[in-house]
Design a protein around this motif. Structure first.
Motif, PDB file in Angstrom:
ATOM      1  N   ARG A 110      19.820 -11.362  -0.059  1.00 30.65           N
ATOM      2  CA  ARG A 110      19.075 -11.220  -1.321  1.00 30.65           C
ATOM      3  C   ARG A 110      19.271  -9.800  -1.832  1.00 30.65           C
ATOM      4  O   ARG A 110      18.557  -8.887  -1.440  1.00 30.65           O
ATOM      5  CB  ARG A 110      17.602 -11.523  -1.109  1.00 30.65           C
ATOM      6  N   VAL A 111      20.241  -9.647  -2.703  1.00 36.66           N
ATOM      7  CA  VAL A 111      20.627  -8.318  -3.179  1.00 36.66           C
ATOM      8  C   VAL A 111      19.958  -8.019  -4.516  1.00 36.66           C
ATOM      9  O   VAL A 111      20.042  -8.807  -5.451  1.00 36.66           O
ATOM     10  CB  VAL A 111      22.164  -8.227  -3.348  1.00 36.66           C
ATOM     11  N   GLU A 112      19.291  -6.877  -4.564  1.00 32.54           N
ATOM     12  CA  GLU A 112      18.752  -6.393  -5.838  1.00 32.54           C
ATOM     13  C   GLU A 112      19.926  -5.807  -6.614  1.00 32.54           C
ATOM     14  O   GLU A 112      20.686  -4.993  -6.091  1.00 32.54           O
ATOM     15  CB  GLU A 112      17.709  -5.296  -5.602  1.00 32.54           C
ATOM     16  N   VAL A 113      20.071  -6.233  -7.859  1.00 29.31           N
ATOM     17  CA  VAL A 113      21.154  -5.733  -8.699  1.00 29.31           C
ATOM     18  C   VAL A 113      20.578  -5.155  -9.982  1.00 29.31           C
ATOM     19  O   VAL A 113      19.419  -5.394 -10.323  1.00 29.31           O
ATOM     20  CB  VAL A 113      22.184  -6.838  -9.036  1.00 29.31           C
ATOM     21  N   CYS A 114      21.403  -4.407 -10.677  1.00 36.34           N
ATOM     22  CA  CYS A 114      21.016  -3.881 -11.978  1.00 36.34           C
ATOM     23  C   CYS A 114      22.149  -4.148 -12.960  1.00 36.34           C
ATOM     24  O   CYS A 114      23.247  -4.537 -12.559  1.00 36.34           O
ATOM     25  CB  CYS A 114      20.692  -2.394 -11.895  1.00 36.34           C
ATOM     26  N   ALA A 115      21.879  -3.931 -14.228  1.00 35.35           N
ATOM     27  CA  ALA A 115      22.862  -4.117 -15.291  1.00 35.35           C
ATOM     28  C   ALA A 115      23.241  -2.752 -15.861  1.00 35.35           C
ATOM     29  O   ALA A 115      22.479  -1.786 -15.736  1.00 35.35           O
ATOM     30  CB  ALA A 115      22.279  -5.005 -16.389  1.00 35.35           C
ATOM     31  N   PRO A 116      24.397  -2.657 -16.501  1.00 34.53           N
ATOM     32  CA  PRO A 116      24.817  -1.370 -17.077  1.00 34.53           C
ATOM     33  C   PRO A 116      23.822  -0.787 -18.071  1.00 34.53           C
ATOM     34  O   PRO A 116      23.701   0.433 -18.182  1.00 34.53           O
ATOM     35  CB  PRO A 116      26.144  -1.705 -17.771  1.00 34.53           C
ATOM     36  N   ASP A 117      23.088  -1.625 -18.781  1.00 36.11           N
ATOM     37  CA  ASP A 117      22.141  -1.132 -19.784  1.00 36.11           C
ATOM     38  C   ASP A 117      20.771  -0.776 -19.217  1.00 36.11           C
ATOM     39  O   ASP A 117      19.913  -0.290 -19.959  1.00 36.11           O
ATOM     40  CB  ASP A 117      21.964  -2.174 -20.899  1.00 36.11           C
ATOM     41  N   ASP A 118      20.551  -0.999 -17.932  1.00 29.78           N
ATOM     42  CA  ASP A 118      19.255  -0.685 -17.329  1.00 29.78           C
ATOM     43  C   ASP A 118      19.006   0.827 -17.331  1.00 29.78           C
ATOM     44  O   ASP A 118      19.926   1.627 -17.111  1.00 29.78           O
ATOM     45  CB  ASP A 118      19.175  -1.194 -15.888  1.00 29.78           C
ATOM     46  N   ALA A 119      17.765   1.191 -17.544  1.00 29.51           N
ATOM     47  CA  ALA A 119      17.363   2.605 -17.493  1.00 29.51           C
ATOM     48  C   ALA A 119      17.391   3.082 -16.042  1.00 29.51           C
ATOM     49  O   ALA A 119      16.968   2.362 -15.139  1.00 29.51           O
ATOM     50  CB  ALA A 119      15.968   2.771 -18.070  1.00 29.51           C
ATOM     51  N   LEU A 120      17.896   4.292 -15.841  1.00 24.13           N
ATOM     52  CA  LEU A 120      17.987   4.834 -14.480  1.00 24.13           C
ATOM     53  C   LEU A 120      16.622   4.961 -13.825  1.00 24.13           C
ATOM     54  O   LEU A 120      16.498   4.766 -12.619  1.00 24.13           O
ATOM     55  CB  LEU A 120      18.682   6.193 -14.484  1.00 24.13           C
ATOM     56  N   ILE A 121      15.608   5.245 -14.597  1.00 30.34           N
ATOM     57  CA  ILE A 121      14.277   5.403 -14.015  1.00 30.34           C
ATOM     58  C   ILE A 121      13.801   4.083 -13.412  1.00 30.34           C
ATOM     59  O   ILE A 121      13.170   4.069 -12.360  1.00 30.34           O
ATOM     60  CB  ILE A 121      13.262   5.981 -15.042  1.00 30.34           C
ATOM     61  N   SER A 122      14.134   2.958 -14.043  1.00 30.70           N
ATOM     62  CA  SER A 122      13.723   1.666 -13.489  1.00 30.70           C
ATOM     63  C   SER A 122      14.530   1.341 -12.234  1.00 30.70           C
ATOM     64  O   SER A 122      14.003   0.757 -11.287  1.00 30.70           O
ATOM     65  CB  SER A 122      13.850   0.550 -14.523  1.00 30.70           C
ATOM     66  N   VAL A 123      15.801   1.739 -12.209  1.00 34.56           N
ATOM     67  CA  VAL A 123      16.633   1.536 -11.019  1.00 34.56           C
ATOM     68  C   VAL A 123      16.091   2.373  -9.863  1.00 34.56           C
ATOM     69  O   VAL A 123      15.961   1.885  -8.741  1.00 34.56           O
ATOM     70  CB  VAL A 123      18.110   1.890 -11.324  1.00 34.56           C
ATOM     71  N   LEU A 124      15.754   3.609 -10.136  1.00 30.71           N
ATOM     72  CA  LEU A 124      15.192   4.489  -9.111  1.00 30.71           C
ATOM     73  C   LEU A 124      13.878   3.930  -8.571  1.00 30.71           C
ATOM     74  O   LEU A 124      13.637   3.937  -7.364  1.00 30.71           O
ATOM     75  CB  LEU A 124      14.980   5.896  -9.684  1.00 30.71           C
ATOM     76  N   ARG A 125      13.069   3.398  -9.454  1.00 30.68           N
ATOM     77  CA  ARG A 125      11.783   2.808  -9.039  1.00 30.68           C
ATOM     78  C   ARG A 125      12.018   1.612  -8.114  1.00 30.68           C
ATOM     79  O   ARG A 125      11.380   1.486  -7.068  1.00 30.68           O
ATOM     80  CB  ARG A 125      10.984   2.394 -10.271  1.00 30.68           C
ATOM     81  N   LYS A 126      12.965   0.738  -8.482  1.00 31.07           N
ATOM     82  CA  LYS A 126      13.278  -0.431  -7.643  1.00 31.07           C
ATOM     83  C   LYS A 126      13.769   0.006  -6.264  1.00 31.07           C
ATOM     84  O   LYS A 126      13.382  -0.569  -5.250  1.00 31.07           O
ATOM     85  CB  LYS A 126      14.389  -1.276  -8.288  1.00 31.07           C
ATOM     86  N   MET A 127      14.638   1.001  -6.242  1.00 30.24           N
ATOM     87  CA  MET A 127      15.185   1.462  -4.963  1.00 30.24           C
ATOM     88  C   MET A 127      14.098   2.079  -4.093  1.00 30.24           C
ATOM     89  O   MET A 127      14.061   1.843  -2.888  1.00 30.24           O
ATOM     90  CB  MET A 127      16.315   2.477  -5.198  1.00 30.24           C
ATOM     91  N   THR A 128      13.241   2.844  -4.703  1.00 24.27           N
ATOM     92  CA  THR A 128      12.165   3.496  -3.950  1.00 24.27           C
ATOM     93  C   THR A 128      11.177   2.466  -3.411  1.00 24.27           C
ATOM     94  O   THR A 128      10.817   2.495  -2.230  1.00 24.27           O
ATOM     95  CB  THR A 128      11.437   4.522  -4.845  1.00 24.27           C
ATOM     96  N   GLU A 129      10.763   1.551  -4.261  1.00 21.36           N
ATOM     97  CA  GLU A 129       9.807   0.524  -3.830  1.00 21.36           C
ATOM     98  C   GLU A 129      10.407  -0.422  -2.796  1.00 21.36           C
ATOM     99  O   GLU A 129       9.730  -0.836  -1.862  1.00 21.36           O
ATOM    100  CB  GLU A 129       9.302  -0.262  -5.047  1.00 21.36           C
ATOM    101  N   GLY A 130      11.694  -0.759  -2.950  1.00 18.55           N
ATOM    102  CA  GLY A 130      12.355  -1.673  -2.018  1.00 18.55           C
ATOM    103  C   GLY A 130      12.898  -1.002  -0.774  1.00 18.55           C
ATOM    104  O   GLY A 130      13.355  -1.665   0.149  1.00 18.55           O
ATOM    105  N   ARG A 131      12.862   0.323  -0.766  1.00 23.25           N
ATOM    106  CA  ARG A 131      13.340   1.129   0.367  1.00 23.25           C
ATOM    107  C   ARG A 131      14.806   0.837   0.706  1.00 23.25           C
ATOM    108  O   ARG A 131      15.150   0.597   1.849  1.00 23.25           O
ATOM    109  CB  ARG A 131      12.434   0.934   1.582  1.00 23.25           C
ATOM    110  N   PHE A 132      15.646   0.830  -0.332  1.00 20.81           N
ATOM    111  CA  PHE A 132      17.084   0.711  -0.116  1.00 20.81           C
ATOM    112  C   PHE A 132      17.792   1.766  -0.948  1.00 20.81           C
ATOM    113  O   PHE A 132      17.216   2.328  -1.876  1.00 20.81           O
ATOM    114  CB  PHE A 132      17.604  -0.703  -0.428  1.00 20.81           C
TER     115      PHE A 132
END
Length: 173
Positions: A110-132
């Protein structure tokens, strides 16, 4: 009064003033996106197949000096992700028997992915919360890049340095 001093004249006030900055250039609010990060980083994505051995994956991680591999099937479809941490955990669980195992035995499915148009702050939040620390970038079902938490933090630090410089220049004029 020094002999070289000349009092201001009307002509002095008529000179056109130039400015290297405006309030618009100093307070721009462009959102930092994944695509902007990838434009500077590059879009190289290294992958393995589920049937590859952990030894093959570990060698690729070592040779490319990276921390994770995307796992794709023969058609190139994303199947999972394998990180150095995954391999280290398995080494501890099955000492001496790990490197002959297949990638599919331990990859994260189950891989969390992002899209090119996603804001970096939301990507950082997902990574921090998911601990990956690694996130594939997917566009139209194809992996077009991978971002790491280090990439995001470094990008944001550079952005903050630039913002600080702009504010200093705005204050100084």
């Amino acid at each position: 009064m020094p002999s070289s001093y000349q009092a201001p004249s009307r002509k002095d006030k008529m000179q056109k003033k130039t400015r290297s900055q405006t309030s618009t250039t100093n307070t721009g609010t462009e959102t930092a996106t994944v695509s902007r990060l990838l434009a500077g980083k590059g879009k190289d994505v290294f992958s393995v197949r589920p049937q590859n051995t952990l030894l093959e994956a570990a060698e690729l991680l070592r040779d490319k000096r990276i921390g994770a591999l995307v796992v794709k099937d023969a058609a190139g479809k994303l199947q999972g992700i394998l990180s150095e941490r995954d391999i280290v955990r398995r080494l501890a669980e099955t000492p001496g028997k790990t490197l002959s195992q297949n990638v599919e035995d331990i990859m994260t499915r189950r891989v969390e992915v992002c899209a090119p148009d996603d804001a970096l702050i939301s990507v950082l939040r997902k990574m921090t919360e998911g601990r990956f620390r690694h996130m594939p970038v997917v566009e139209e079902d194809a992996v077009v890049g991978i971002v790491t938490i280090g990439d995001v933090v470094n990008y944001r630090l550079s952005e903050l340095e630039y913002e600080s410089l702009q504010l200093k220049q705005l204050i100084v004029g």
